[in-house]
Design a protein around this motif. Structure first.
Motif, mmCIF file in Angstrom:
data_model
loop_
_atom_site.group_PDB
_atom_site.id
_atom_site.type_symbol
_atom_site.label_atom_id
_atom_site.label_comp_id
_atom_site.label_asym_id
_atom_site.label_seq_id
_atom_site.Cartn_x
_atom_site.Cartn_y
_atom_site.Cartn_z
ATOM 1 N N TYR A 98 7.174 6.544 -7.796
ATOM 2 C CA TYR A 98 6.270 6.302 -6.688
ATOM 3 C C TYR A 98 5.871 4.837 -6.706
ATOM 4 C CZ TYR A 98 6.251 11.307 -6.910
ATOM 5 O OH TYR A 98 6.669 12.610 -6.948
ATOM 6 N N ALA A 99 6.083 4.180 -5.590
ATOM 7 C CA ALA A 99 5.744 2.766 -5.493
ATOM 8 C C ALA A 99 4.768 2.556 -4.348
ATOM 9 C CB ALA A 99 7.007 1.939 -5.263
ATOM 10 N N ILE A 100 3.738 1.829 -4.624
ATOM 11 C CA ILE A 100 2.777 1.440 -3.598
ATOM 12 C C ILE A 100 2.571 -0.058 -3.715
ATOM 13 C CG2 ILE A 100 1.595 3.670 -3.637
ATOM 14 C CD1 ILE A 100 -0.734 2.034 -5.081
ATOM 15 N N GLU A 101 1.842 -0.599 -2.771
ATOM 16 C CA GLU A 101 1.413 -1.986 -2.866
ATOM 17 C C GLU A 101 -0.105 -1.998 -2.825
ATOM 18 O OE1 GLU A 101 3.357 -4.543 -0.071
ATOM 19 O OE2 GLU A 101 5.324 -3.692 -0.545
ATOM 20 N N LEU A 102 -0.678 -2.860 -3.604
ATOM 21 C CA LEU A 102 -2.128 -3.005 -3.685
ATOM 22 C C LEU A 102 -2.457 -4.478 -3.487
ATOM 23 C CD1 LEU A 102 -4.999 -1.972 -4.453
ATOM 24 C CD2 LEU A 102 -4.379 -2.448 -6.822
ATOM 25 N N ALA A 103 -3.326 -4.775 -2.515
ATOM 26 C CA ALA A 103 -3.718 -6.163 -2.264
ATOM 27 C C ALA A 103 -5.235 -6.261 -2.221
ATOM 28 C CB ALA A 103 -3.119 -6.648 -0.942
ATOM 29 N N TRP A 104 -5.783 -7.100 -3.055
ATOM 30 C CA TRP A 104 -7.221 -7.361 -3.046
ATOM 31 C C TRP A 104 -7.530 -8.211 -1.819
ATOM 32 C CZ3 TRP A 104 -9.668 -12.043 -5.598
ATOM 33 C CH2 TRP A 104 -11.060 -11.997 -5.503
ATOM 34 N N ARG A 128 -15.250 -6.010 -3.499
ATOM 35 C CA ARG A 128 -14.296 -5.164 -4.227
ATOM 36 C C ARG A 128 -13.231 -4.597 -3.296
ATOM 37 N NH1 ARG A 128 -18.210 -7.725 -6.728
ATOM 38 N NH2 ARG A 128 -18.549 -7.036 -8.845
ATOM 39 N N ASP A 129 -13.194 -5.046 -2.055
ATOM 40 C CA ASP A 129 -12.290 -4.509 -1.039
ATOM 41 C C ASP A 129 -10.827 -4.759 -1.396
ATOM 42 O OD1 ASP A 129 -14.706 -4.075 0.177
ATOM 43 O OD2 ASP A 129 -14.269 -5.277 1.959
ATOM 44 N N HIS A 130 -10.014 -3.771 -1.088
ATOM 45 C CA HIS A 130 -8.571 -3.866 -1.288
ATOM 46 C C HIS A 130 -7.885 -2.898 -0.324
ATOM 47 C CE1 HIS A 130 -10.105 -0.817 -4.134
ATOM 48 N NE2 HIS A 130 -9.012 -0.142 -3.808
ATOM 49 N N VAL A 131 -6.585 -3.011 -0.220
ATOM 50 C CA VAL A 131 -5.805 -2.147 0.663
ATOM 51 C C VAL A 131 -4.635 -1.583 -0.125
ATOM 52 C CG1 VAL A 131 -4.398 -2.041 2.758
ATOM 53 C CG2 VAL A 131 -6.461 -3.454 2.719
ATOM 54 N N LEU A 132 -4.486 -0.267 -0.050
ATOM 55 C CA LEU A 132 -3.318 0.409 -0.611
ATOM 56 C C LEU A 132 -2.324 0.621 0.523
ATOM 57 C CD1 LEU A 132 -5.221 3.174 -2.582
ATOM 58 C CD2 LEU A 132 -3.910 1.308 -3.595
ATOM 59 N N SER A 133 -1.065 0.348 0.269
ATOM 60 C CA SER A 133 -0.076 0.549 1.317
ATOM 61 C C SER A 133 1.245 0.988 0.713
ATOM 62 C CB SER A 133 0.106 -0.731 2.142
ATOM 63 O OG SER A 133 0.526 -1.801 1.328
ATOM 64 N N ALA A 134 2.052 1.572 1.569
ATOM 65 C CA ALA A 134 3.419 1.969 1.223
ATOM 66 C C ALA A 134 4.211 1.985 2.523
ATOM 67 C CB ALA A 134 3.437 3.351 0.560
ATOM 68 N N PRO A 135 5.486 1.686 2.458
ATOM 69 C CA PRO A 135 6.291 1.631 3.675
ATOM 70 C C PRO A 135 6.212 2.938 4.481
ATOM 71 C CG PRO A 135 7.523 0.765 1.820
ATOM 72 C CD PRO A 135 6.260 1.371 1.267
ATOM 73 N N GLY A 136 5.952 2.782 5.784
ATOM 74 C CA GLY A 136 5.944 3.929 6.683
ATOM 75 C C GLY A 136 4.670 4.752 6.682
ATOM 76 N N LEU A 137 3.660 4.360 5.897
ATOM 77 C CA LEU A 137 2.412 5.117 5.806
ATOM 78 C C LEU A 137 1.237 4.269 6.281
ATOM 79 C CD1 LEU A 137 2.892 6.687 2.269
ATOM 80 C CD2 LEU A 137 3.222 7.796 4.481
ATOM 81 N N PRO A 138 0.171 4.922 6.769
ATOM 82 C CA PRO A 138 -1.006 4.139 7.127
ATOM 83 C C PRO A 138 -1.675 3.569 5.878
ATOM 84 C CG PRO A 138 -1.418 6.497 7.441
ATOM 85 C CD PRO A 138 0.022 6.349 7.052
#
Length: 160
Positions: free
Chosen positions: A7-13, A29-39
């Motif tokens: 499982y691979a995700i991307e995390l950006a602060w 402390r805000d960040h965004v979790l993302s993965a291709p094709g997902l909100p």
């Protein structure tokens, strides 16, 4: 033979307001979790730890992961047991203790699934499936604290 799943995700602060984390109170402390094709999932820390209450925090996501895994395995195991589920809701809670130095750990999660089954399904079999889920749920098998179940089984046209 074991099959590995990756499982691979991307995390950006996203909480740098110009000075990085130069001071403890000087960054979000805000960040965004993302993965291709997902909100995207907007994240932060718990408001107790200077987080944004309008964003998901890791502790909520852990409880959510346990509840989701339980739901998915419950549906599978109920199906193979001949229990027809027509509705499923849950209101899970988790308890985390924080130590004086700031470290912490979860001590338990309690699931409260409210399951509606068809009139021809067996309520006792439906209840018993909850106890079997922990043997299969990947998330439940990966944590070191108890996951409790307080299920309510409803039968269409009446209550069990």
């Amino acid at each position: 033979m074991t099959r590995d799943h990756h499982y691979a995700i991307e995390l950006a602060w996203t909480g740098n307001d110009g000075d990085g984390n130069r001071s403890y109170r000087g960054y979000r402390r805000d960040h965004v979790l993302s993965a291709p094709g997902l909100p995207d999932i907007p994240g932060s820390s718990d408001p107790s730890f200077r987080g944004d209450p309008a964003r998901w925090n890791p502790e909520q996501l852990l409880v959510a992961s346990i509840a989701q895994c339980h739901l998915l395995w419950y549906l599978h195991l109920a199906s193979t047991a001949g229990v027809v589920v027509t509705a499923y809701e849950d209101a899970p809670t988790g308890t985390m203790g924080e130590e004086p130095g700031g470290a912490g750990a979860f001590s338990e999660v309690t699931l409260r699934p409210r399951v509606t089954i068809s009139a021809e399904s067996d309520p006792e079999a439906a209840a018993a499936v909850h106890e079997r889920v922990g043997d299969f749920c990947f998330i439940a098998r990966s944590v070191n604290f108890p996951i409790r179940h307080e299920p309510v089984i409803l039968v269409e046209g009446g209550q069990a």
